[in-house]
Motif scaffolding. Structure first.
Motif, PDB file in Angstrom:
ATOM      1  N   LEU A  55       0.804  -1.196   0.009  1.00 33.66           N
ATOM      2  CA  LEU A  55       0.014  -0.084  -0.024  1.00 33.66           C
ATOM      3  C   LEU A  55       0.717   1.173  -0.010  1.00 33.66           C
ATOM      4  O   LEU A  55       0.442   2.302  -0.443  1.00 33.66           O
ATOM      5  N   LEU A  56       1.807   0.975   0.782  1.00 35.07           N
ATOM      6  CA  LEU A  56       2.876   2.497   0.848  1.00 35.07           C
ATOM      7  C   LEU A  56       3.582   2.765  -0.498  1.00 35.07           C
ATOM      8  O   LEU A  56       3.761   3.692  -0.836  1.00 35.07           O
ATOM      9  N   LEU A  57       3.937   1.705  -1.156  1.00 32.44           N
ATOM     10  CA  LEU A  57       4.554   1.588  -2.359  1.00 32.44           C
ATOM     11  C   LEU A  57       3.619   2.225  -3.562  1.00 32.44           C
ATOM     12  O   LEU A  57       3.943   2.879  -4.471  1.00 32.44           O
ATOM     13  N   ALA A  58       2.206   1.805  -3.524  1.00 28.70           N
ATOM     14  CA  ALA A  58       1.319   1.979  -4.365  1.00 28.70           C
ATOM     15  C   ALA A  58       0.958   3.625  -4.327  1.00 28.70           C
ATOM     16  O   ALA A  58       0.872   4.228  -5.414  1.00 28.70           O
ATOM     17  N   LEU A  59       0.993   4.109  -3.070  1.00 33.01           N
ATOM     18  CA  LEU A  59       0.693   5.631  -2.737  1.00 33.01           C
ATOM     19  C   LEU A  59       1.964   6.188  -3.354  1.00 33.01           C
ATOM     20  O   LEU A  59       1.930   7.366  -3.771  1.00 33.01           O
ATOM     21  N   GLY A  60       3.269   5.458  -2.960  1.00 36.81           N
ATOM     22  CA  GLY A  60       4.376   6.363  -3.479  1.00 36.81           C
ATOM     23  C   GLY A  60       4.290   6.444  -4.877  1.00 36.81           C
ATOM     24  O   GLY A  60       4.851   7.310  -5.324  1.00 36.81           O
ATOM     25  N   PHE A  61       4.021   5.537  -5.636  1.00 35.43           N
ATOM     26  CA  PHE A  61       4.005   5.470  -7.179  1.00 35.43           C
ATOM     27  C   PHE A  61       3.162   6.482  -7.643  1.00 35.43           C
ATOM     28  O   PHE A  61       3.073   7.119  -8.789  1.00 35.43           O
ATOM     29  N   GLY A  62       2.104   6.709  -6.944  1.00 36.05           N
ATOM     30  CA  GLY A  62       0.790   7.572  -7.249  1.00 36.05           C
ATOM     31  C   GLY A  62       1.495   9.113  -7.095  1.00 36.05           C
ATOM     32  O   GLY A  62       1.162  10.147  -8.084  1.00 36.05           O
ATOM     33  N   ILE A  63       2.290   9.217  -6.151  1.00 36.09           N
ATOM     34  CA  ILE A  63       3.094  10.512  -5.913  1.00 36.09           C
ATOM     35  C   ILE A  63       4.009  10.736  -6.809  1.00 36.09           C
ATOM     36  O   ILE A  63       4.066  11.933  -7.573  1.00 36.09           O
ATOM     37  N   ILE A  64       4.793   9.752  -7.372  1.00 37.14           N
ATOM     38  CA  ILE A  64       5.713   9.815  -8.406  1.00 37.14           C
ATOM     39  C   ILE A  64       4.926  10.380  -9.715  1.00 37.14           C
ATOM     40  O   ILE A  64       5.252  11.444 -10.318  1.00 37.14           O
ATOM     41  N   TYR A  65       3.914   9.688 -10.108  1.00 33.74           N
ATOM     42  CA  TYR A  65       3.203  10.146 -11.280  1.00 33.74           C
ATOM     43  C   TYR A  65       2.568  11.494 -11.085  1.00 33.74           C
ATOM     44  O   TYR A  65       2.698  12.189 -12.353  1.00 33.74           O
ATOM     45  N   GLY A  66       1.859  11.792 -10.058  1.00 36.87           N
ATOM     46  CA  GLY A  66       1.156  13.211  -9.908  1.00 36.87           C
ATOM     47  C   GLY A  66       2.524  14.335  -9.946  1.00 36.87           C
ATOM     48  O   GLY A  66       2.445  15.102 -10.543  1.00 36.87           O
ATOM     49  N   VAL A  67       3.500  14.228  -9.371  1.00 36.62           N
ATOM     50  CA  VAL A  67       4.459  15.138  -9.261  1.00 36.62           C
ATOM     51  C   VAL A  67       5.294  15.169 -10.545  1.00 36.62           C
ATOM     52  O   VAL A  67       5.635  16.377 -10.857  1.00 36.62           O
ATOM     53  N   HIS A  68       5.680  14.161 -11.107  1.00 33.22           N
ATOM     54  CA  HIS A  68       6.370  14.231 -12.536  1.00 33.22           C
ATOM     55  C   HIS A  68       5.629  15.102 -13.497  1.00 33.22           C
ATOM     56  O   HIS A  68       6.154  15.455 -14.543  1.00 33.22           O
ATOM     57  N   LYS A  69       4.472  15.272 -13.130  1.00 32.93           N
ATOM     58  CA  LYS A  69       3.451  16.077 -14.181  1.00 32.93           C
ATOM     59  C   LYS A  69       3.641  17.447 -13.918  1.00 32.93           C
ATOM     60  O   LYS A  69       2.947  18.366 -14.863  1.00 32.93           O
ATOM     61  N   ILE A  70       4.327  17.643 -12.728  1.00 31.22           N
ATOM     62  CA  ILE A  70       3.985  19.259 -12.388  1.00 31.22           C
ATOM     63  C   ILE A  70       5.517  19.818 -13.106  1.00 31.22           C
ATOM     64  O   ILE A  70       6.489  19.577 -13.038  1.00 31.22           O
ATOM     65  N   PRO A  71       5.043  21.131 -13.775  1.00 28.81           N
ATOM     66  CA  PRO A  71       6.377  21.866 -14.375  1.00 28.81           C
ATOM     67  C   PRO A  71       7.491  22.121 -13.315  1.00 28.81           C
ATOM     68  O   PRO A  71       7.073  22.617 -12.166  1.00 28.81           O
ATOM     69  N   THR A  72       8.695  21.995 -13.694  1.00 30.66           N
ATOM     70  CA  THR A  72       9.930  21.863 -12.794  1.00 30.66           C
ATOM     71  C   THR A  72       9.876  23.372 -12.117  1.00 30.66           C
ATOM     72  O   THR A  72      10.172  23.526 -10.798  1.00 30.66           O
ATOM     73  N   HIS A  73       9.597  24.389 -12.937  1.00 30.52           N
ATOM     74  CA  HIS A  73       9.629  25.706 -12.180  1.00 30.52           C
ATOM     75  C   HIS A  73       8.799  26.133 -11.066  1.00 30.52           C
ATOM     76  O   HIS A  73       8.701  26.910 -10.224  1.00 30.52           O
ATOM     77  N   PHE A  74       7.729  25.251 -11.170  1.00 33.60           N
ATOM     78  CA  PHE A  74       6.550  25.585  -9.930  1.00 33.60           C
ATOM     79  C   PHE A  74       7.234  25.150  -8.496  1.00 33.60           C
ATOM     80  O   PHE A  74       6.537  25.535  -7.525  1.00 33.60           O
ATOM     81  N   PHE A  75       8.274  24.368  -8.490  1.00 36.56           N
ATOM     82  CA  PHE A  75       8.823  23.943  -7.303  1.00 36.56           C
ATOM     83  C   PHE A  75       9.545  25.035  -6.503  1.00 36.56           C
ATOM     84  O   PHE A  75       9.825  25.130  -5.247  1.00 36.56           O
ATOM     85  N   LYS A  76       9.911  26.113  -7.510  1.00 31.75           N
ATOM     86  CA  LYS A  76      10.495  27.308  -6.784  1.00 31.75           C
ATOM     87  C   LYS A  76       9.437  27.936  -5.727  1.00 31.75           C
ATOM     88  O   LYS A  76       9.860  28.135  -4.689  1.00 31.75           O
TER      89      LYS A  76
END
Length: 400
Positions: A55-76
């Motif tokens: 479950l932890l890994l499944a949620l983790g991969f959900g985080i990876i998928y969601g975050v990798h769609k965010i434009p990089t400069h948003f993290f500023k």
């Protein structure tokens, strides 16, 4: 196939992370028998621990998928917004005053409703690296004085470290080291960095003296650090060396090809066999070959992180990838070094392999950020955006 077409970013990193996560099920399931029959006195089942890990890994991969769609400069902008939140979470975590075995263990907060515990220092590490990368990007090619950088850079760094240090020295040390590396790579003056290192040593010394003089403030924590270092330097067997001795027995009996999946003996004696010392169990079951293959995958991950950083077309993207990526590999090798007694016991888990914590989610958050920087769509979008990164609201809304 349609799902795979929606995945962006470096495919090699996706593959490495997926393989490490899939492999983790075998040693976690094997080592969980210790938690059920030894620690838990027969309560629960090994399948329940395996399900939790999945479950932890499944949620983790959900985080990876969601975050990798965010434009990089948003993290500023996100780092600016998240920094005060992280400081409040760290202060709340430390204020709980949790103790385990008489020692300060104020590292976790319990998430309401879901029942999971959350280690706030892991989130703080990722946010701080993004924050430092943003600041270094802002001062790039500018003449900067130490006085000018105290408030925007070193005060937040100091606050994060001082809130983590009492309960988790190893994590604070890793974060401090990575900040120094990131600042060096970002062109921050070396003479100022040497001063910061000297100040850090001074603050640590003062903290130890205060903790010794007033032990009720930080129960037994400094004594724990001292005992771990003394045990590491002392070759004589003692009760305090129990975990290291069992880990070395596991590694020694694993041989070249190991005993086979699930056939570890030392998992029944190692208290942290599914987390801090899982590498010893892996070597016992899969031998030197299995251990070297695992090392190879982490080295391959390091190589891909360097490739992504080098290939990114923005200074912020390069520094961000290094800042959030290197700690993953660094932590992995510290975990392995502890298991073979090349390093004192630190309590650092093996990223994407160890069970028992939401540190997996923070590792996945970091990986998602790296993939965002390697994602052609998000990196191109960020490189073409002329947005004032001093205004987090403008950063967040600039692409809407």
């Amino acid at each position: 196939m349609e799902f795979f077409n929606k995945i962006g970013g470096d495919k090699a990193i996706w593959a490495i992370v997926a393989l490490l996560a899939l492999f983790s099920f075998l040693p976690v399931y094997s080592a969980s028998s210790n938690l059920v029959y030894v620690v838990g006195n027969g309560t629960g089942t090994t399948l329940s621990f395996l399900f939790k890990h999945g479950l932890l890994l499944a949620l983790g991969f959900g985080i990876i998928y969601g975050v990798h769609k965010i434009p990089t400069h948003f993290f500023k902008g996100l780092s600016l917004i998240a920094m005060p939140i992280v400081l409040l979470l760290l202060a709340y975590t430390l204020a709980q005053g949790t103790t385990i075995g008489g020692a300060n263990a104020s590292r976790w907060i319990r998430l309401p409703l879901v029942g999971f515990t959350f280690q706030t220092s892991n989130l703080a590490a990722v946010v701080l690296m993004a924050y430092v990368a943003r600041y270094l990007t802002k001062i790039k090619d500018k003449a900067i004085t130490f006085k000018e950088s105290i408030l925007p850079l070193w005060i937040p760094v100091f606050l994060v470290l001082i809130l983590i240090l009492p309960a988790n020295f190893s994590t604070a040390a890793i974060i401090f080291f990575m900040v120094m590396v990131l600042c060096f790579l970002g062109g921050y003056p070396v003479k100022y960095l040497l001063g910061i290192i000297g100040s850090g040593i001074l603050v640590l010394t003062l903290f130890i003296l205060v903790a010794k003089a007033a032990p009720d403030l930080f129960p037994n924590r400094v004594n724990t650090w001292q005992n771990r270092i003394e045990n590491f330097a002392n070759d004589e067997d003692s009760d305090a060396d129990y975990q290291i001795e069992k880990a070395k027995i596991a590694i020694a009996t694993g041989g070249v090809i190991g005993k086979g999946a699930g056939k570890s003996i030392q998992k029944n004696f190692l208290p942290q066999s599914s987390s801090d010392f899982i590498f010893a169990i892996i070597v016992e079951e899969y031998g030197l070959v299995g251990g070297l293959i695992l090392v190879f995958f982490y080295l391959l991950l390091l190589f891909r992180i360097v490739v992504v950083a080098n290939g990114n077309n923005t200074i912020f993207g390069k520094l961000l990838v290094v800042g959030v990526g290197l700690p993953i590999v660094f932590q992995a090798f510290i975990n392995m070094a502890v298991a073979v007694e090349l390093f004192p016991v630190t309590g650092q888990t093996l990223p994407l392999i160890s069970s028992g914590g939401t540190s997996t989610w923070m590792t996945c958050l970091a990986i998602g950020i790296i993939l965002s920087a390697s994602n052609k769509e998000t990196s191109e979008e960020s490189s073409g955006a002329e947005i004032d990164d001093t205004n987090p609201l403008e950063v967040l809304s600039g692409q809407l």
